[in-house]
Scaffold this motif. Structure first.
Motif, PDB file in Angstrom:
ATOM      1  N   THR A   1     -12.045   1.737  -1.142  1.00  0.00           N
ATOM      2  CA  THR A   1     -10.612   1.446  -1.263  1.00  0.00           C
ATOM      3  C   THR A   1      -9.892   1.777   0.038  1.00  0.00           C
ATOM      4  OG1 THR A   1     -10.227   3.659  -2.151  1.00  0.00           O
ATOM      5  CG2 THR A   1     -10.521   1.869  -3.741  1.00  0.00           C
ATOM      6  N   ASP A   2      -8.700   1.201   0.186  1.00  0.00           N
ATOM      7  CA  ASP A   2      -7.914   1.516   1.383  1.00  0.00           C
ATOM      8  C   ASP A   2      -7.316   2.908   1.287  1.00  0.00           C
ATOM      9  OD1 ASP A   2      -6.161   0.733  -0.662  1.00  0.00           O
ATOM     10  OD2 ASP A   2      -4.642   0.049   0.742  1.00  0.00           O
ATOM     11  N   CYS A   3      -6.894   3.273   0.075  1.00  0.00           N
ATOM     12  CA  CYS A   3      -6.214   4.549  -0.107  1.00  0.00           C
ATOM     13  C   CYS A   3      -6.342   4.951  -1.568  1.00  0.00           C
ATOM     14  CB  CYS A   3      -4.738   4.427   0.282  1.00  0.00           C
ATOM     15  SG  CYS A   3      -3.845   3.200  -0.720  1.00  0.00           S
TER      16      CYS A   3
ATOM     17  N   GLN B   1      -3.964   6.979  -3.400  1.00  0.00           N
ATOM     18  CA  GLN B   1      -2.820   7.699  -3.985  1.00  0.00           C
ATOM     19  C   GLN B   1      -1.644   6.821  -4.403  1.00  0.00           C
ATOM     20  OE1 GLN B   1      -2.752   6.351  -1.108  1.00  0.00           O
ATOM     21  NE2 GLN B   1      -2.794   8.022   0.357  1.00  0.00           N
ATOM     22  N   ARG B   2      -1.294   5.786  -3.648  1.00  0.00           N
ATOM     23  CA  ARG B   2      -0.083   5.025  -3.958  1.00  0.00           C
ATOM     24  C   ARG B   2      -0.415   3.856  -4.890  1.00  0.00           C
ATOM     25  NH1 ARG B   2       0.275   2.904   2.152  1.00  0.00           N
ATOM     26  NH2 ARG B   2      -1.074   1.090   1.986  1.00  0.00           N
ATOM     27  N   ASP B   3       0.554   2.972  -5.105  1.00  0.00           N
ATOM     28  CA  ASP B   3       0.348   1.858  -6.038  1.00  0.00           C
ATOM     29  C   ASP B   3      -0.418   0.731  -5.353  1.00  0.00           C
ATOM     30  OD1 ASP B   3       2.260   1.107  -4.248  1.00  0.00           O
ATOM     31  OD2 ASP B   3       3.759   0.503  -5.724  1.00  0.00           O
ATOM     32  N   GLU B   4      -1.607   1.046  -4.850  1.00  0.00           N
ATOM     33  CA  GLU B   4      -2.401   0.054  -4.141  1.00  0.00           C
ATOM     34  C   GLU B   4      -3.886   0.256  -4.450  1.00  0.00           C
ATOM     35  OE1 GLU B   4      -1.172  -0.677  -0.177  1.00  0.00           O
ATOM     36  OE2 GLU B   4      -2.690  -2.210   0.154  1.00  0.00           O
ATOM     37  N   ARG B   5      -4.600   1.088  -3.689  1.00  0.00           N
ATOM     38  CA  ARG B   5      -5.997   1.486  -3.989  1.00  0.00           C
ATOM     39  C   ARG B   5      -6.924   0.281  -4.114  1.00  0.00           C
ATOM     40  NH1 ARG B   5      -4.795   6.395  -8.343  1.00  0.00           N
ATOM     41  NH2 ARG B   5      -2.672   6.780  -7.634  1.00  0.00           N
TER      42      ARG B   5
ATOM     43  N   GLY C   1     -10.897  -5.543   5.748  1.00  0.00           N
ATOM     44  CA  GLY C   1     -10.816  -5.244   7.186  1.00  0.00           C
ATOM     45  C   GLY C   1     -10.932  -3.767   7.506  1.00  0.00           C
ATOM     46  N   ASP C   2     -10.530  -2.938   6.564  1.00  0.00           N
ATOM     47  CA  ASP C   2     -10.537  -1.498   6.823  1.00  0.00           C
ATOM     48  C   ASP C   2     -11.947  -0.963   7.050  1.00  0.00           C
ATOM     49  OD1 ASP C   2      -8.113  -2.265   5.679  1.00  0.00           O
ATOM     50  OD2 ASP C   2      -7.738  -0.304   4.804  1.00  0.00           O
ATOM     51  N   ARG C   3     -12.959  -1.723   6.561  1.00  0.00           N
ATOM     52  CA  ARG C   3     -14.305  -1.160   6.530  1.00  0.00           C
ATOM     53  C   ARG C   3     -15.304  -1.844   7.440  1.00  0.00           C
ATOM     54  NH1 ARG C   3     -14.614   3.334   3.152  1.00  0.00           N
ATOM     55  NH2 ARG C   3     -12.662   3.370   2.005  1.00  0.00           N
TER      56      ARG C   3
ATOM     57  N   THR D   1     -10.271 -12.005  10.545  1.00  0.00           N
ATOM     58  CA  THR D   1     -10.742 -10.653  10.880  1.00  0.00           C
ATOM     59  C   THR D   1     -11.108  -9.806   9.659  1.00  0.00           C
ATOM     60  OG1 THR D   1      -8.408 -10.075  11.019  1.00  0.00           O
ATOM     61  CG2 THR D   1      -9.562 -10.459  13.096  1.00  0.00           C
ATOM     62  N   TRP D   2     -10.393  -9.941   8.555  1.00  0.00           N
ATOM     63  CA  TRP D   2     -10.712  -9.098   7.387  1.00  0.00           C
ATOM     64  C   TRP D   2     -12.005  -9.560   6.701  1.00  0.00           C
ATOM     65  CZ3 TRP D   2      -7.205  -6.914   9.935  1.00  0.00           C
ATOM     66  CH2 TRP D   2      -6.536  -5.770   9.524  1.00  0.00           C
ATOM     67  N   PRO D   3     -12.094 -10.852   6.290  1.00  0.00           N
ATOM     68  CA  PRO D   3     -13.348 -11.289   5.653  1.00  0.00           C
ATOM     69  C   PRO D   3     -14.579 -11.155   6.550  1.00  0.00           C
ATOM     70  CG  PRO D   3     -11.596 -12.852   5.201  1.00  0.00           C
ATOM     71  CD  PRO D   3     -11.069 -11.907   6.239  1.00  0.00           C
TER      72      PRO D   3
ATOM     73  N   ASN E   1      -4.180   9.159   3.522  1.00  0.00           N
ATOM     74  CA  ASN E   1      -5.634   9.155   3.354  1.00  0.00           C
ATOM     75  C   ASN E   1      -6.189   7.734   3.400  1.00  0.00           C
ATOM     76  OD1 ASN E   1      -8.258   9.815   2.838  1.00  0.00           O
ATOM     77  ND2 ASN E   1      -7.881  10.762   0.835  1.00  0.00           N
ATOM     78  N   HIS E   2      -6.233   7.198   4.608  1.00  0.00           N
ATOM     79  CA  HIS E   2      -6.784   5.875   4.892  1.00  0.00           C
ATOM     80  C   HIS E   2      -7.916   6.107   5.882  1.00  0.00           C
ATOM     81  CE1 HIS E   2      -4.014   2.935   3.219  1.00  0.00           C
ATOM     82  NE2 HIS E   2      -4.474   1.973   3.999  1.00  0.00           N
ATOM     83  N   VAL E   3      -8.977   5.351   5.837  1.00  0.00           N
ATOM     84  CA  VAL E   3     -10.030   5.620   6.823  1.00  0.00           C
ATOM     85  C   VAL E   3     -10.094   4.589   7.938  1.00  0.00           C
ATOM     86  CG1 VAL E   3     -11.480   6.965   5.268  1.00  0.00           C
ATOM     87  CG2 VAL E   3     -11.770   4.489   5.378  1.00  0.00           C
TER      88      VAL E   3
END
Ligand code: RAM
Length: 919
Positions: A493-495, A497-501, A506-508, A558-560, A791-793
């Motif tokens: 997950t991206d994060c 804690q908030r209303d997202e998760r 792309g983050d990974r 870039t993300w896919p 808390n994003h990586v």
């Protein structure tokens, strides 16, 4: 006499060597798990690890025996498969090649090996696996649930609310049970109970999937939970990601809501007399939503009313007269398949450090670490008292919880006491990302032991260790470790804690590689690639988020790209080519889709997010507004497309598609030419508008002409040092290759500076400002809370890769994937005195521990059995390099290859070495 003594000594010496020359087989794995249950691979892949206290040991042959009972295996009766002696050095992912395996089959196996030192090992200890339900017709159970709301449910509100569904069935087993297996799926989440006890240790099960295509079932051995006579089976169902956390009007991107929770379960019982029984979900089950879990929502929390407990609800003799009959409901999607990656578990606990009463009755706990999971509450008080728990990553100046960055997530757990005695409770269908906990409504004053942190993520081994003489690096590593494990929720997950998760691709892309040194994330990412394929549209579009719980089909490049980049990583890090084979067709389809739709004169014109989260020019901004910091979308799209063509070329070779190899190569050449024509400033030798990111990709993806590379690199170094004053000069996309590009081009010193900075913007700045994880934004402490997770990586980029590969000197050789060959080349840089790194690879533990003094470089390394390492020893010349006190050159197993850029390069076989370089 003297002769006799000498002979006796000789005899003892020989006897000792024979005894110490010891080869052992450990870590037997089937489909990369230890003793898995209910797998659905037709030809499961087997792996083992060999240890030896001798050097230069390679496997030369193996023999595998597989039997349908442990007794048969022990008697060498391999009724399923006896491979015989196979000459091969393969010890990872050997495909089962015995009798076809059927539904529910139990398989016991062992292995032995012959090694290059002339030894034949003993047989390994036995290991096992069982097969799952292989055909749809093996399921006699049907999906049950209730496709409507209960009294307190608010299914269509923006903040959706559902009470957990409790389901049960009584049954009789007339005879003594020999073995019982439960196959279960419950979406979003289930907990299985038999005769009053929860089955297994998994939480938040099963893994989240693209439910309208694929749902996972899990398999448990429940023999010890059953008895002859009366039994009860029950389950609690939560929403998870099936019944969406948000309804209409939330302002969030379009959300998929799959429907009300439902389950399917089949309990296969074998009696001691050889007969069998089967208990299945059908219309004889009953259901209620009037149990204690009154609401559950991953964003908003869980509400539990202990006065509504139903003692004995999953035991025989319970009066379920007020429960409703279940409905037979439609299946979630076409496929019900075995989950091949482990479920989530409580992996760790955290004790509270401090508690403060900031207002009468409002207690704020500091857990000392930002982490993901929940707390276990301990409380005693009058029945009906309600304790509320809220969670946050930071505090406001007045000591209260800082909730602004959680957006609409209510993150509130509520527990109502039954008042009977000391009560202990933890939620089951929610989780939070937090360091601080607010407790209100507590009867009396809670002390530190009233709550305990429960750290929750996918069950996987910690495979890496990394420590240096630099404290900034050590703290950032620790922050990365906590952030990474906190963001595994059956998907990355991206994060938390908030209303997202969400599983943002792309983050990974590159992060996954760094993570894979610290955690054995092989199966989680293999699973995620399937999520990505399942989320692909019929036309070929791959979304930015998978599973596509947020429907983000922006046709981004870039993300896919993570889809291909991660398949390549799993190949290089774990030696597993199955993801490449499995997804080749859909990857190819996506590449064609993007080309047909967005390629103009060989420039891929599409990009969605740019170089996301570039450090902005002023402290409160989320995104930079300065055009000089932005890298053009068509530049990123084309650079990525080119890189992916080179990966496709490799994948086409692996999958045996020579025609594709040629066409990807040809297209790649054209794209490269067009790219250089459009973006390379021939005179100045930089790309696009000369952002470090643009120049980084031109080098990292080998787009820049050889004669321009030095000049291009100089721009990266100059800009970073001058314009960015030796600080981070990229967003998350550029950061994917930042540290390695600097290092590979001879400026490891700049990489070290970035890694050890504590002023803005840097990872060390986050840590200095109190972060115990990694922030979403470089300016996370000052930016607008609308998009500012603690808390994003993603901003780690290739930092962790660099830690292990460059500082730690543990790198897989892409030419011999899975660490069959290891490249060990330490970056000795700046004031760094020591690095202690280890990585537990598929072949065994790789160690690299170096220490530098003014005069010498001392390096202890371990190379696992059945592997080789190319070892780069820092030295002016090879003459003075010693190993174990003797000249390294005298070691007959070690081969000197060459001198290269201040390193003496050797080929070193397995074993432990203590190398000393004096120059
Ligand atoms: C944010 C997410 C994620 C990023 C996207 C583009 O909302 O948190 O990290 O990938 O935007």
């Amino acid at each position: 006499m003297i002769r006799q003594i000498v002979l006796l000594f000789l005899f003892i010496a020989v006897a000792c060597t024979a005894q110490t020359g010891h080869t052992a087989l450990t870590r037997l794995r089937c489909e990369y798990r230890e003793n898995p249950l209910g797998i659905d691979a037709a030809t499961p892949r087997l792996s083992w690890e060999i240890t030896s206290n001798e050097r230069n040991v390679m496997q030369q042959a193996y023999q595998i025996m597989v039997a349908s009972s442990l007794a048969d295996l022990e008697a060498d009766k391999a009724d399923l498969w006896n491979s015989g002696k196979i000459s091969s050095d393969q010890s990872l992912g050997v495909a089962y090649a015995g009798k076809p395996l059927g539904t529910g089959d139990a398989c016991f196996w062992k292995v032995k090996v012959w090694t290059s030192d002339g030894k034949e090992s003993a047989w390994s200890e036995p290991a096992s696996w069982t097969m799952g339900l292989l055909q749809p017709s093996d399921w006699q159970a049907v999906w049950i649930g209730l496709d409507s709301a209960f009294a307190t449910d608010r299914p269509t509100d923006t903040f959706t609310r559902l009470a957990a569904r409790y389901l049960r069935k009584d049954f009789r087993l007339p005879k003594k049970v020999k073995k019982a297996t439960a196959y279960i799926s419950g979406v979003g989440l289930y907990e299985l109970y038999i005769n009053g006890n929860k089955t297994g240790k998994d939480v938040l099960a099963p893994g989240p999937t693209e439910y309208n295509k694929r749902t996972f079932y899990n398999t448990y051995n429940v023999t010890s939970q059953l008895q002859q006579g009366d039994n009860t089976i029950g389950a609690i169902l939560g929403n998870g990601r099936y019944f969406s956390m948000r309804g209409n009007g939330s302002g969030l991107p379009p959300i998929t809501n799959f429907g009300y929770p439902k389950m399917i379960c089949q309990l296969d019982v074998q009696y001691e007399d050889g007969s069998a029984d089967r208990i299945v979900t059908d219309n004889s089950w009953k259901v209620t939503a009037s149990g204690p879990v009154g609401a559950n929502n991953e964003y908003d929390g869980e509400e539990y009313d202990a006065t509504k407990e139903m003692p004995g609800w999953s035991k025989p003799g319970f009066n379920a007269a007020s429960w409703l009959p279940v409905q037979l409901v439609s299946k979630p999607g076409d496929l019900l398949v075995a989950q091949m990656n482990n479920n989530i578990r409580v992996m760790d606990t955290v004790k509270a450090l401090q508690v403060k009463e900031i207002k009468p009755g409002v207690f704020i706990y500091d857990m000392g670490q930002n982490f993901v999971g929940w707390v276990r509450l301990k409380v005693k008080g009058p029945g009906g008292t309600q304790v509320a728990l809220r969670f946050a990553e930071r505090l406001n100046d007045d000591g209260s919880l800082y909730m602004a960055n959680l957006r609409s997530a209510k993150v509130t757990d509520k527990y109502t006491l039954n008042g009977k005695s000391t009560e202990e409770w933890e939620p089951r269908f929610t989780y939070h990302g937090f360091r601080y906990v607010e407790v209100t409504g507590y009867p009396g004053k809670p002390d530190l032991s009233a709550i305990e942190g429960r750290v929750v993520y996918d069950e996987m081994a910690t495979t890496g260790h990394f420590e240096t003489s630099n404290e900034v690096i050590n703290q950032v590593y620790k922050n990365a470790y906590w952030g990474i494990r906190g963001n595994y929720r059956g998907m990355p997950t991206d994060c938390p804690q908030r209303d997202e998760r969400m599983g943002w691709l792309g983050d990974r892309a590159v992060g996954a590689r760094g993570e894979s040194f610290i955690f054995d994330n092989h199966l989680l990412y293999a699973k995620w690639l399937q999520d990505i394929e399942d989320a692909q549209t019929a036309e070929g579009s791959v979304p930015d988020v998978a599973p596509s719980y947020w429907r983000m089909y922006s046709d981004n490049m870039t993300w896919p790209a993570a889809y291909l980049i991660i398949a390549n990583l799993l190949y290089e890090q774990y030696g597993d080519d199955q993801p490449i084979r499995k997804h080749y067709a859909s990857m190819k389809k996506w590449m064609a889709y993007m080309k047909d739709k967005y390629m103009k004169e060989h420039i891929l014109t599409k990009d969605t997010y740019g170089d996301w989260c570039m450090p902005p020019e002023s402290p409160e901004l989320i995104h930079s507004k300065d055009p000089a910091r932005k890298t053009a979308g068509d530049f990123l799209g084309t650079a990525f497309y080119y890189h992916l063509l080179t990966l496709m070329e490799r994948f086409a070779t692996i999958t045996g598609n020579p025609a594709d190899v040629a066409s990807f190569k040809a297209l790649g050449e054209e794209v490269k030419t067009a790219f250089n024509k459009k973006f390379l400033n021939q005179e100045e030798g930089y790309y696009a508008n000369n952002t470090p990111t643009a120049n980084i990709f031109s080098l990292a993806y080998q787009l820049a002409p050889v004669d321009k590379q030095k000049q291009v690199f100089r721009h990266i170094a100059d800009k970073t040092l001058k314009d960015y004053k030796g600080h981070i000069s990229t967003g998350l996309v550029g950061a994917e290759w930042l540290m390695r590009t600097l290092t590979n081009n001879g400026r490891g010193d700049i990489a070290y500076q970035l890694a050890t900075n504590t002023s803005y913007p840097s990872w060390g700045y986050m840590a200095k400002e109190g972060a115990t994880t990694i922030w979403e934004l470089w300016n996370g402490n000052t930016a607008d809370p609308a998009m500012n997770s603690g808390n994003h990586v993603m901003l780690l980029g290739d930092l962790v890769v660099w830690y292990y590969q460059d500082l730690g000197a543990i790198q897989p050789d892409p030419a011999a994937p899975g660490f069959k060959k290891i490249i060990m080349k330490p970056l000795v840089v700046g004031d760094l005195k020591k690095v202690d790194a280890s990585y537990h690879s598929g072949y065994g533990m790789i160690r690299s521990n170096w220490e530098k003094t003014d005069k010498s470089f001392k390096w202890r390394i371990s190379v696992p059995v059945n592997t080789h390492a190319t070892v780069y020893v820092p030295a002016k010349d090879a003459k003075n390099i010693k190993e174990g006190g003797k000249p390294l050159a005298d070691n007959k197993d070690v081969k000197f290859l060459r001198m290269e850029d201040g390193y003496a390069v050797y080929e070193i076989p397995s074993g432990d070495y203590e190398i000393l370089s004096d120059n």
